[in-house]
Each structure stands twice: as C-alpha cells, then as structure tokens.
Design a protein around this motif. Structure first.
Motif, PDB file in Angstrom:
ATOM      1  N   THR A   5      -2.959   7.578  -6.588  1.00 57.10           N
ATOM      2  CA  THR A   5      -2.834   6.280  -7.241  1.00 57.10           C
ATOM      3  C   THR A   5      -2.213   5.336  -6.232  1.00 57.10           C
ATOM      4  O   THR A   5      -1.137   5.612  -5.692  1.00 57.10           O
ATOM      5  N   CYS A   6      -2.890   4.235  -5.966  1.00 57.39           N
ATOM      6  CA  CYS A   6      -2.349   3.264  -5.013  1.00 57.39           C
ATOM      7  C   CYS A   6      -1.138   2.569  -5.632  1.00 57.39           C
ATOM      8  O   CYS A   6      -1.172   2.142  -6.788  1.00 57.39           O
ATOM      9  N   ILE A   7      -0.047   2.464  -4.835  1.00 56.90           N
ATOM     10  CA  ILE A   7       1.171   1.835  -5.377  1.00 56.90           C
ATOM     11  C   ILE A   7       1.450   0.495  -4.708  1.00 56.90           C
ATOM     12  O   ILE A   7       2.509  -0.088  -4.875  1.00 56.90           O
ATOM     13  N   VAL A   8       0.479  -0.022  -3.961  1.00 54.66           N
ATOM     14  CA  VAL A   8       0.708  -1.275  -3.232  1.00 54.66           C
ATOM     15  C   VAL A   8       0.868  -2.460  -4.182  1.00 54.66           C
ATOM     16  O   VAL A   8       1.702  -3.329  -3.977  1.00 54.66           O
ATOM     17  N   CYS A   9       0.067  -2.509  -5.229  1.00 48.79           N
ATOM     18  CA  CYS A   9       0.173  -3.629  -6.170  1.00 48.79           C
ATOM     19  C   CYS A   9      -0.050  -3.123  -7.592  1.00 48.79           C
ATOM     20  O   CYS A   9      -0.427  -1.966  -7.790  1.00 48.79           O
ATOM     21  N   PRO A  10       0.183  -3.972  -8.608  1.00 45.01           N
ATOM     22  CA  PRO A  10       0.092  -3.490  -9.992  1.00 45.01           C
ATOM     23  C   PRO A  10      -1.307  -3.041 -10.424  1.00 45.01           C
ATOM     24  O   PRO A  10      -1.442  -2.434 -11.480  1.00 45.01           O
ATOM     25  N   ASN A  11      -2.348  -3.338  -9.646  1.00 45.76           N
ATOM     26  CA  ASN A  11      -3.682  -2.860 -10.016  1.00 45.76           C
ATOM     27  C   ASN A  11      -3.715  -1.339 -10.138  1.00 45.76           C
ATOM     28  O   ASN A  11      -4.419  -0.795 -10.982  1.00 45.76           O
ATOM     29  N   GLY A  12      -2.954  -0.659  -9.295  1.00 49.22           N
ATOM     30  CA  GLY A  12      -2.882   0.801  -9.355  1.00 49.22           C
ATOM     31  C   GLY A  12      -4.232   1.481  -9.210  1.00 49.22           C
ATOM     32  O   GLY A  12      -4.593   2.336 -10.013  1.00 49.22           O
ATOM     33  N   GLN A  14      -7.260   3.862  -8.447  1.00 43.04           N
ATOM     34  CA  GLN A  14      -7.378   5.314  -8.330  1.00 43.04           C
ATOM     35  C   GLN A  14      -8.204   5.608  -7.080  1.00 43.04           C
ATOM     36  O   GLN A  14      -9.387   5.301  -7.028  1.00 43.04           O
ATOM     37  N   ARG A  47       8.003   5.196   1.819  1.00 45.20           N
ATOM     38  CA  ARG A  47       8.345   4.382   0.655  1.00 45.20           C
ATOM     39  C   ARG A  47       9.440   3.398   1.030  1.00 45.20           C
ATOM     40  O   ARG A  47      10.261   3.682   1.910  1.00 45.20           O
TER      41      ARG A  47
ATOM     42  N   LEU B  53       4.846 -10.375  -6.329  1.00 46.66           N
ATOM     43  CA  LEU B  53       3.655 -10.113  -5.506  1.00 46.66           C
ATOM     44  C   LEU B  53       2.626 -11.234  -5.647  1.00 46.66           C
ATOM     45  O   LEU B  53       1.955 -11.580  -4.691  1.00 46.66           O
ATOM     46  N   LEU B 196       2.670   1.330 -16.132  1.00 46.82           N
ATOM     47  CA  LEU B 196       1.636   1.101 -15.124  1.00 46.82           C
ATOM     48  C   LEU B 196       1.377   2.388 -14.329  1.00 46.82           C
ATOM     49  O   LEU B 196       2.301   3.149 -14.053  1.00 46.82           O
ATOM     50  N   SER B 197       0.120   2.586 -13.922  1.00 48.23           N
ATOM     51  CA  SER B 197      -0.257   3.787 -13.161  1.00 48.23           C
ATOM     52  C   SER B 197       0.583   3.923 -11.893  1.00 48.23           C
ATOM     53  O   SER B 197       0.960   5.024 -11.497  1.00 48.23           O
ATOM     54  N   ARG B 198       0.855   2.796 -11.224  1.00 44.86           N
ATOM     55  CA  ARG B 198       1.611   2.880  -9.970  1.00 44.86           C
ATOM     56  C   ARG B 198       3.024   3.391 -10.217  1.00 44.86           C
ATOM     57  O   ARG B 198       3.612   4.041  -9.356  1.00 44.86           O
ATOM     58  N   ALA B 201       2.920   7.110 -10.520  1.00 43.09           N
ATOM     59  CA  ALA B 201       2.800   7.700  -9.187  1.00 43.09           C
ATOM     60  C   ALA B 201       4.117   7.627  -8.426  1.00 43.09           C
ATOM     61  O   ALA B 201       4.629   8.645  -7.958  1.00 43.09           O
ATOM     62  N   GLN B 202       4.693   6.421  -8.300  1.00 42.52           N
ATOM     63  CA  GLN B 202       5.832   6.275  -7.382  1.00 42.52           C
ATOM     64  C   GLN B 202       7.170   6.638  -8.036  1.00 42.52           C
ATOM     65  O   GLN B 202       8.150   6.838  -7.317  1.00 42.52           O
TER      66      GLN B 202
END
Lengths: 121, 422
Positions: A5-12, A14, A47, B53, B196-198, B201-202
């Motif tokens: 799961t990408c954690i760069v932005c809230p889109n998340g 897959q 992180r 962001l 949220l999915s992120r 994960a984190q």
C-alpha cells in the motif's frame, strides 16, 4: 510479486512490484512517487518519524518534533531511545534542529511547533 | 452597546482559523471565540505528519499546519478571545446576541451580523458503543490517549487493545508502540477498516500490529484498572457469535469508534441537521437553514483531510463576509444523493439565486465500489460525470460542478440528483 500500500499520499494506491531480470516492474500507482516508493520498499525501506521531546516548561511539557526526511526502518527505535534523552530548556522556533544527523542518516530531527507563538513560554 | 461584529467565528481550529482569514480578507470585522487556552484545535496534539499535502504540497505535522494559520491570523491582528466559552446564542431581527464567559470579563455579550460554527466534532464515547462489564480506569478514547501522550507526556497504558479502526486509533497504535507500549491488536466490528489504507500500512503493518476485522470487545474485565477484555467474532449484523469469545490480557482499552459533529449551538438555534453527516444542512455558501449562520470543517461533516476542513472554513468565511455586505435571495434546490449508494453529500442544497455558481460537493459512498461512475444531473442535464477506479467509505471525495449555464428561471422546480452506476 509483492503487494504494497503506497503511503506517500492519502490515495493509498495498491501497488504490485516484481523484479524482471534487473528491472523493477511496478503497477497500480497513480503517480511517479508511487513507483519510487515501491522500489525503495524493496531496497531500503524508510520512514519519517514524528514524536515529542521533554521540555522544562510547565505549560508546554512536550515539544513535537519530526525527522526532516526519512530514516531507515531499523533506525526508528534507536532514534526513539535517543529522543527520550533530550530535554529542551530554552524556547525554540518551528524548524529548529533538535538533533543533528542522528546515526549518520543524513536527516535532522526538527521542532514542529513554535514555542514563541505560545508567548515564548 | 458596543458595535456589532460582521462575523463571529466559534472555534479556533483549522476550520475557524481559515474562516477568520477568509472573512477578514474580504473586509469583514471579524472575531474568533475559542474555549481552549490556545488556538489550533485538535491539530495541537496531532504530532504525526501528513497534513497539508494538498494545500502546501508538504508533509507537515499537525502543529506546523495549524501554526501557519495562527501566524497569519496574528499578523493580521484578527481579534481572538481564548479560554472563552459560549453560554447562549440568540438571533433577534437579523442580529446575533452571543453570551460569553471568561475569567477576565465574567459573563458578557457581543453582537454580530453573522455567525460561523467551526466548533469541530467529538469522539464517540464508551457509553455510546455499549460494552458490558465493569468501569475500571484505563478506558480512553483515542483522542484522550493522544492528549496524554503528545501534550502531557504520559503513557496511559503499557499493553492495550484498540477498538475500532478509525484513523486516530491507527495513529495511536503506532504512537503507543513507538513510546514502548505493546498494542495487542486492533479490533474492528465491520468487515472493512474505517481508516485510510495508508494508515493501515504505515501504522499497523510497519509495526506488525494485527488487525482483526469482524471482531469486537464484548466485555471489559477489571475492578480498579483494566485487567483484560473479552473479544468475540461478530456476524454480518455485528452481533457477537457465541463460542468465539476469547480473553485478552491488557491494562488499557483505546476506543476509536467514530466522530460526530458537535451540534449543541446549532441545535439551540433550531438549525436542521442532516441524518447522514450528523451536521447542519447547508447550501453551497455553507449557510445553514438559519440565514446568517454558517457551518464548516468537522462541525459540518467529519473530514478525513484537514486540507478540506480549511477549504470549507475559507469559503464559509468569505461567504459570511459577502452575506453581511449584501444579502442574496435564497431559492434552494435539493442535492439528492441516492440513499443506496451514498452516505451523504455536502452541501445538501444549492441556492440558485446565489452569485456563487461554482459549487464544490463533498461526498462519501456507502460501500466499497470499483469502476463506478458518479453523475450529477439537474433536470436531466449532466453537470458532472466521472469514472472512479475505487470508491471507499473512509475516503471522502470532492467534486466541482458549475451551474452558471443552467436555466434556473423555468417554473418547474428541479433537483440536483447524484447517482452511481457500476
């Protein structure tokens, strides 16, 4: 193939990543940052860390801090231990360096609140 | 009596601060009322990063994000009363009479031509989720635990369970782990996580904290202090399944079971509340059913990103300033989102007479949907259509429609219909 799961932005997003010979193949990302994230996760996951440090001020007992970049995951708990030894005894501005380059990570721990905004404490 | 303010804002969190700047920049005589000792609202204790962001293209911590607005409010000398509580609000002949109390003035009254409700939301408490058992110490809402750790510097528990998979609970799972506590697991009664999915994960996966879906706490055990909880699986109606009970030892229970807009003042003014958002019903200018009263931020509906909280605050502030200068007529048309597919849409009304024809809609879907097309139509005319790869209830969506080309003078009243096909 690994799923992330990408954690760069809230889109998340897959993400899926796999190695094809010497090249990483990433799918599922909506932007280039997702591709970079997936590859970094395979090579050297990092992180940013946010926490607080102790102060000597009764009205502001904790000062929020964060790393101004990302550190390797294995440095997280050692950094937490280091943060627990810090005591702030003078007012600091937002962005001021609290710990310089811990464990040679190339990033600094900075204050994320301006104690002067609270009347200089 | 002293002169009336143009805009009084209740709350100095992200919504209130943005509202104050929005109103002030449009020339309104503005004041902020804040009940806490310093501005910033909940962001003061949200020390994790990821804020701003969209607005600043940076990954800021909560205090950093809030302080950008606080600095601007201070530089512009927008007055703010801190440690000041609202006792009563009355509207008489278009003017708001706001009774306040603080330690320097005692009980006093100010008047205003408009009012912005930016008083945020509150956490659902243990009393609202019906857990059986005793009432020992060690049961905290996620926000209270966050206050203990981040503001006061106390660790509220050494080994805990978290009920509910809301974002604050996930953030606190990571935070408590970093500070040396053991988080045994996160238990969510629903079949899908609410955060949220992120954050799954984190906050959980990074620290190997297990997430148990379709599980809930059925009993809290302990007299003085939490000693254990009883966990059970739940069926599709969220009823515990007999025989699946399991006792988990812990000294803390953290509740992350949802947020509800704070409506005490809105209700005292008889403002209609939306059953979906649990906040006031508003038009595209963020004006509630009572003329001159605006609502924004988490008081209006619970947002997942602060950027949208600030955005709605700014709009509410600007529109309150505009309302004070020149009152627009109201010809309200309903925005109706299909009940089966959408949890809610904000605003719930469009004022066809308003000069503001570029309308921002925020919505949340009821269930997880893939490859779904969302449409907004008015009298059959398509105003918006977009195909989404994924839509999830925890992730609020923001869309824009423009109504300047609509034939609003035709006699038959229309409805803005929001629908989904998949």
């Amino acid at each position: 193939m690994k799923k992330l799961t990408c954690i760069v932005c809230p889109n998340g997003c897959q993400l899926s990543i796999e190695k094809d010979k010497e090249e990483w193949i990433v799918t599922g990302h909506l932007c280039p940052r997702g591709k970079d994230f997936a590859i970094n996760e395979m090579i050297n996951p990092k992180r940013s860390i946010c926490s607080t440090v102790q102060t000597t001020y009764k009205d502001v007992p904790r000062l929020p801090v964060r790393t101004d970049g990302e550190i390797p995951i294995e440095d997280i708990f050692p950094l937490m231990k280091l943060l627990s030894t810090v005591v702030i005894d003078h007012p600091v501005h937002n962005g001021e360096v609290i710990i310089e380059n811990p464990f040679n990570t190339g990033v600094n721990v900075i204050a994320t609140s301006d104690m002067y905004l609270k009347g200089g404490v | 009596m002293s002169k009336a303010y143009d805009v009084v804002i209740l709350g100095a969190g992200p919504a209130g601060l943005a509202a104050a700047l929005g109103a002030f920049d449009k020339g309104a005589d503005t004041i902020i009322i804040e009940r806490e000792g310093s501005p910033g609202g909940i962001l003061k204790q949200c020390i994790h990063d990821g804020f701003g962001l969209i607005t600043f293209k940076e990954k800021l911590s909560g205090p950093e994000y809030a302080e950008r607005y606080i600095k601007e409010v201070k530089e512009k000398n927008i007055p703010m009363l801190i440690s000041t509580y609202v006792v009563k609000v009355k509207k008489i002949e278009g003017l708001f009479y706001i009774t306040l109390v603080n330690s320097s003035n005692g009980v006093f009254e100010i008047t205003s031509k408009s009012l912005i409700l930016a008083n945020g939301c509150r956490e659902r408490t243990s009393k609202q989720v019906f857990i059986n058992g005793t009432r020992p110490a060690g049961v905290y809402s996620a926000g209270t635990a966050q206050y203990f750790v981040n503001i006061l510097g106390y660790l509220p528990c050494k080994k805990c369970v978290i009920l509910g998979s809301g974002d604050i609970g996930l953030i606190m799972a990571r935070r408590l782990t970093l500070e040396g506590a053991k988080v045994v697991g996160v238990y969510e009664a629903k079949v899908a996580p609410s955060g949220l999915s992120r954050n799954i994960a984190q906050c959980l996966e990074d620290y190997s904290i297990p997430l148990y879906l379709s599980h809930t706490i059925t009993r809290i055990i302990g007299d003085e202090r939490v000693e254990a909880v009883e966990i059970a699986q739940v069926d599709e109606n969220m009823n515990p399944i007999k025989g699946t009970e399991e006792v988990v030892e812990c000294d803390g229970v953290i509740l992350s079971v949802g947020l509800i807009p704070e409506n005490e003042i809105a209700e005292s003014l008889n403002i209609s509340i939306d059953r979906g958002t649990k906040g006031p019903i508003v038009d595209q200018n963020f004006m509630t059913g009572i003329e001159g009263v605006f609502s924004c931020g988490n008081a209006l509906h619970v947002n997942d990103l602060v950027d949208y909280v600030s955005e709605s605050g700014k709009f509410a502030g600007e529109n309150a300033a505009a309302y004070v200068k020149e009152k627009e007529k109201r010809l309200l048309r309903v925005v109706k989102a299909e009940d089966s597919n959408f949890l809610y849409v904000v605003p719930q009304y469009v004022n066809l007479q308003s000069a503001n024809t570029k309308i921002v809609l925020y919505f949340r879907v009821r269930d997880i949907k893939s490859k779904a097309t969302v449409q907004v139509t008015y009298k059959g005319k398509v105003l918006f259509s977009k195909k989404y790869a994924h839509l999830k209830p925890p992730e609020m969506e923001r869309i824009e429609i423009d109504i300047k080309d609509l034939d609003i003078d035709s006699e038959a009243a229309g409805v803005f219909e929001m629908s989904m096909s998949y």
